[in-house]
Design a protein around this motif. Structure first.
Motif, short mmCIF file in Angstrom:
data_model
loop_
_atom_site.label_atom_id
_atom_site.label_comp_id
_atom_site.label_asym_id
_atom_site.label_seq_id
_atom_site.Cartn_x
_atom_site.Cartn_y
_atom_site.Cartn_z
N PHE A 150 0.83 -1.20 0.00
CA PHE A 150 0.00 0.00 0.00
C PHE A 150 0.87 1.26 0.00
CE2 PHE A 150 -2.74 -3.24 1.77
CZ PHE A 150 -3.99 -2.94 1.27
N TYR A 151 0.26 2.36 -0.42
CA TYR A 151 0.91 3.66 -0.29
C TYR A 151 -0.11 4.64 0.28
CZ TYR A 151 3.35 7.99 -1.21
OH TYR A 151 3.95 9.22 -1.05
N LYS A 152 0.01 4.89 1.57
CA LYS A 152 -0.84 5.84 2.28
C LYS A 152 -2.34 5.62 2.01
CE LYS A 152 2.78 9.36 2.46
NZ LYS A 152 3.18 10.76 2.15
N GLY A 153 -2.75 4.38 2.10
CA GLY A 153 -4.18 4.07 2.04
C GLY A 153 -4.66 3.35 0.79
N TRP A 154 -3.90 3.45 -0.30
CA TRP A 154 -4.31 2.80 -1.54
C TRP A 154 -3.29 1.75 -1.94
CZ3 TRP A 154 -5.04 8.45 -2.54
CH2 TRP A 154 -6.38 8.83 -2.42
N PRO A 155 -3.73 0.70 -2.66
CA PRO A 155 -2.74 -0.25 -3.18
C PRO A 155 -1.67 0.50 -3.97
CG PRO A 155 -4.96 -1.08 -3.50
CD PRO A 155 -5.10 0.32 -2.99
N LYS A 156 -0.43 0.10 -3.79
CA LYS A 156 0.69 0.86 -4.36
C LYS A 156 0.62 0.97 -5.88
CE LYS A 156 5.66 1.45 -3.78
NZ LYS A 156 6.89 0.91 -3.15
N GLU A 157 0.01 -0.01 -6.54
CA GLU A 157 -0.06 0.00 -8.00
C GLU A 157 -1.22 0.86 -8.51
OE1 GLU A 157 -0.19 -3.96 -9.58
OE2 GLU A 157 1.18 -4.73 -8.05
N SER A 158 -2.01 1.41 -7.62
CA SER A 158 -3.21 2.13 -8.03
C SER A 158 -2.93 3.25 -9.04
CB SER A 158 -3.90 2.75 -6.80
OG SER A 158 -4.33 1.75 -5.92
N GLU A 159 -3.91 3.44 -9.94
CA GLU A 159 -3.84 4.55 -10.88
C GLU A 159 -4.64 5.71 -10.29
OE1 GLU A 159 -5.22 3.35 -14.68
OE2 GLU A 159 -3.60 1.92 -15.03
N ILE A 160 -3.96 6.81 -10.01
CA ILE A 160 -4.61 7.98 -9.40
C ILE A 160 -4.46 9.18 -10.32
CG2 ILE A 160 -4.70 9.48 -7.37
CD1 ILE A 160 -3.36 7.26 -5.78
N THR A 161 -5.59 9.81 -10.64
CA THR A 161 -5.56 11.03 -11.46
C THR A 161 -6.00 12.21 -10.60
OG1 THR A 161 -7.82 10.58 -12.24
CG2 THR A 161 -6.01 9.80 -13.61
N TYR A 162 -5.55 13.42 -11.00
CA TYR A 162 -5.78 14.62 -10.21
C TYR A 162 -6.37 15.73 -11.06
CZ TYR A 162 -2.57 12.25 -7.01
OH TYR A 162 -1.97 11.33 -6.19
N PHE A 163 -7.03 16.68 -10.40
CA PHE A 163 -7.56 17.85 -11.09
C PHE A 163 -6.46 18.89 -11.34
CE2 PHE A 163 -11.58 16.28 -9.25
CZ PHE A 163 -12.41 16.36 -10.36
N ASP A 164 -5.45 18.91 -10.48
CA ASP A 164 -4.41 19.94 -10.56
C ASP A 164 -3.04 19.32 -10.76
OD1 ASP A 164 -4.53 18.73 -8.08
OD2 ASP A 164 -3.73 20.47 -7.03
N ASN A 165 -2.11 20.14 -11.28
CA ASN A 165 -0.75 19.68 -11.54
C ASN A 165 0.02 19.42 -10.25
OD1 ASN A 165 -1.13 19.87 -14.33
ND2 ASN A 165 -0.48 22.02 -14.37
N GLU A 166 -0.38 20.06 -9.16
CA GLU A 166 0.32 19.89 -7.88
C GLU A 166 -0.08 18.60 -7.18
OE1 GLU A 166 -1.28 22.65 -8.78
OE2 GLU A 166 0.52 23.83 -9.28
N ARG A 167 -1.07 17.89 -7.73
CA ARG A 167 -1.55 16.62 -7.20
C ARG A 167 -2.07 16.76 -5.76
NH1 ARG A 167 2.16 11.58 -9.29
NH2 ARG A 167 1.96 12.01 -11.52
N THR A 168 -2.88 17.75 -5.54
CA THR A 168 -3.50 17.93 -4.23
C THR A 168 -4.98 17.60 -4.25
OG1 THR A 168 -3.93 20.27 -4.69
CG2 THR A 168 -1.84 19.73 -3.61
N VAL A 180 -9.54 7.25 -8.36
CA VAL A 180 -8.62 6.24 -7.86
C VAL A 180 -9.06 4.88 -8.37
CG1 VAL A 180 -7.62 5.11 -5.84
CG2 VAL A 180 -8.15 7.56 -5.76
N LYS A 181 -8.20 4.23 -9.15
CA LYS A 181 -8.43 2.87 -9.61
C LYS A 181 -7.49 1.96 -8.84
CE LYS A 181 -9.81 4.07 -14.34
NZ LYS A 181 -9.48 3.89 -15.78
N TYR A 217 -12.77 1.65 -5.23
CA TYR A 217 -12.73 2.62 -6.34
C TYR A 217 -13.42 3.90 -5.89
CZ TYR A 217 -14.13 5.01 -10.61
OH TYR A 217 -14.34 5.97 -11.57
N CYS A 218 -12.85 5.06 -6.27
CA CYS A 218 -13.44 6.35 -5.90
C CYS A 218 -13.37 7.33 -7.06
CB CYS A 218 -12.71 6.96 -4.71
SG CYS A 218 -12.90 6.04 -3.17
N LEU A 219 -14.45 8.10 -7.22
CA LEU A 219 -14.49 9.21 -8.16
C LEU A 219 -14.96 10.44 -7.39
CD1 LEU A 219 -14.29 10.14 -11.17
CD2 LEU A 219 -16.74 9.66 -11.34
N PHE A 220 -14.23 11.57 -7.53
CA PHE A 220 -14.53 12.78 -6.77
C PHE A 220 -14.80 13.96 -7.70
CE2 PHE A 220 -11.46 10.20 -4.42
CZ PHE A 220 -12.09 10.03 -3.20
N ASN A 221 -15.43 15.02 -7.15
CA ASN A 221 -15.51 16.27 -7.88
C ASN A 221 -14.40 17.20 -7.37
OD1 ASN A 221 -16.37 17.33 -5.44
ND2 ASN A 221 -18.48 17.67 -6.09
#
Length: 306
Positions: free
Chosen positions: A171-189, A194-195, A206-210
Motif C-alpha cells: 500500500f501507499y498511504k491508504g491505496w494499493p501501491k499500484e493504483s492509478e490515481i488522477t488529479y484535477f491539478d498539476n500539484e496533485r493535491t 482512484v483505480k 474505487y473512488c471518483l470525486f468532484n
C-alpha cells in the motif's frame, strides 16, 4: 685490561650487528608480513576517528518523522489468545480525506477498528494508528503491516497455519501501491479518480470525486468484478443519490444481477427502498416516523469547503 675488555665488547657488538643485518635486509622492499604486522596499529588509530558515514540511530517510537506511543490489546485465553500490538499518534493528525477507510484504536471499547469517517464526537475515543502493526493468535502471527496516519501503508501480509504466507499487498498511504490515481491539478493535491490495482487487476475501493473533494462514486472490486454496495452521490448537494447492490463475492453467485437497492430524488425523498419503489404518500416520500430518508455520505469530514 680495561682497554682489552672494551675491545672485546666492541667485537661482540660488531658480531651481533652482523647477525641481525640479514634479517633487516630480508624486509627491504615490499613485504606482506611486514605490512600485515603494522595493521593493528592502523586500526587502533582509525577507531579514534569519527565515522561521518555512520547512520543516525532512529528515535524510539518515531515513524516517518511522527512521534507515537506503543499500545496493545489482548483477548481470549490459552492457545486462542489474540494479541494486537500497534502504535498511536501522540498528537492528532487528520487522515487523508479521500481514502475512505481509516484504522483507529477505540479507547472506550479497547479495540482496533476500521471506520469510514471520523467526526468530532468520535475523536474523544478514537486514537489514530501510525507505525508497525502485528496480530498474533496463540503465539502465531496472522497479520502484520504498517499504518500511515490511520491508513494502510507499505507491505501487509496475512498468514495461515504453520506460519504459511497466504496473502501480501503493498500500500501507499491508504491505496494499493499500484493504483492509478488522477488529479484535477498539476500539484496533485485534488484527487479526481482512484483505480485500485493489485497485480494489474482492480482490487479494492474505487473512488471518483468532484473538484470540491466530495465523493461522486464509491465501491469495491474483487479481481476486477464489482462487489457489495456501490454508492453514487449528487454532484452538487454532496448527498447520496443511489445505492446499487452487487454480489458479495464474484465467485458465489455468477448469475447475480445487480439492482438498485436504494434511491433518493433531488429533494432527498426516498423513492426506492430494498429494491422496490416507494409509493408516493402525503408525507412526501418520508417514512411513517417522519424522518427524512436522505443520508449523508460516509465521510462527513468531506462536507467542508476546500
Amino acid at each position: 685490561m680495561a682497554f682489552l675488555n672494551f675491545r672485546k665488547l666492541s667485537l661482540w657488538l660488531f658480531i651481533l650487528m652482523g647477525i641481525a643485518a640479514p634479517s633487516f635486509a630480508q624486509n627491504d622492499g615490499p613485504s606482506d608480513s611486514f605490512a600485515t604486522d603494522s595493521i593493528p596499529d592502523i586500526l587502533v588509530a582509525a577507531d579514534s576517528i569519527p565515522n561521518k558515514a555512520k547512520k543516525k540511530k532512529r528515535k524510539k517510537n518515531v515513524f516517518y518523522g511522527i512521534k507515537t506511543r506503543k499500545g496493545f490489546t489482548k483477548m481470549g485465553r490459552g492457545k486462542q489468545v489474540t494479541i494486537e500490538t500497534f502504535h498511536l499518534l501522540k498528537t492528532y493528525k487528520e487522515p487523508n480525506p479521500y481514502v475512505g477507510e481509516y484504522y483507529v484504536f477505540d479507547a472506550r471499547k479497547r479495540k482496533v477498528l476500521k471506520v469510514t469517517s471520523i467526526n468530532q464526537k468520535e475523536l474523544l475515543n478514537y486514537r489514530i494508528l501510525h507505525g508497525p502493526y502485528k496480530k498474533t493468535v496463540g503465539g502465531e502471527v496472522v497479520e502484520s503491516g504498517v499504518f500511515y496516519v490511520g491508513t494502510k501503508h507499505a507491505r501487509w501480509e496475512r498468514y495461515g497455519k504453520n506460519n504459511i504466507l497466504i496473502d501480501k499487498v503493498k500500500f501507499y498511504k491508504g491505496w494499493p501501491k499500484e493504483s492509478e490515481i488522477t488529479y484535477f491539478d498539476n500539484e496533485r493535491t485534488k484527487v479526481k479518480e482512484v483505480k485500485p490495482l493489485v497485480n494489474k487487476q482492480l482490487n479494492g475501493t474505487y473512488c471518483l470525486f468532484n473538484e470540491k473533494g466530495w465523493t461522486l462514486i464509491q465501491g469495491k472490486y474483487i479481481d476486477g468484478i464489482k462487489v457489495g454496495i456501490w454508492v453514487e452521490y449528487f454532484t452538487e448537494k454532496n448527498k447520496r443519490r443511489k445505492e446499487t447492490q452487487y454480489p458479495a463475492s464474484p465467485y458465489k453467485d455468477e448469475q447475480f444481477e445487480p439492482y438498485v437497492l436504494t434511491e433518493w430524488d433531488n429533494e432527498g425523498n426516498l423513492i426506492v427502498q430494498n429494491g422496490k419503489a416507494v409509493p408516493v404518500t402525503k408525507t412526501g416520500g418520508k417514512d411513517p416516523s417522519g424522518k427524512k430518508q436522505a443520508q449523508r455520505p460516509p465521510n462527513s469530514n468531506r462536507n467542508r469547503k476546500q
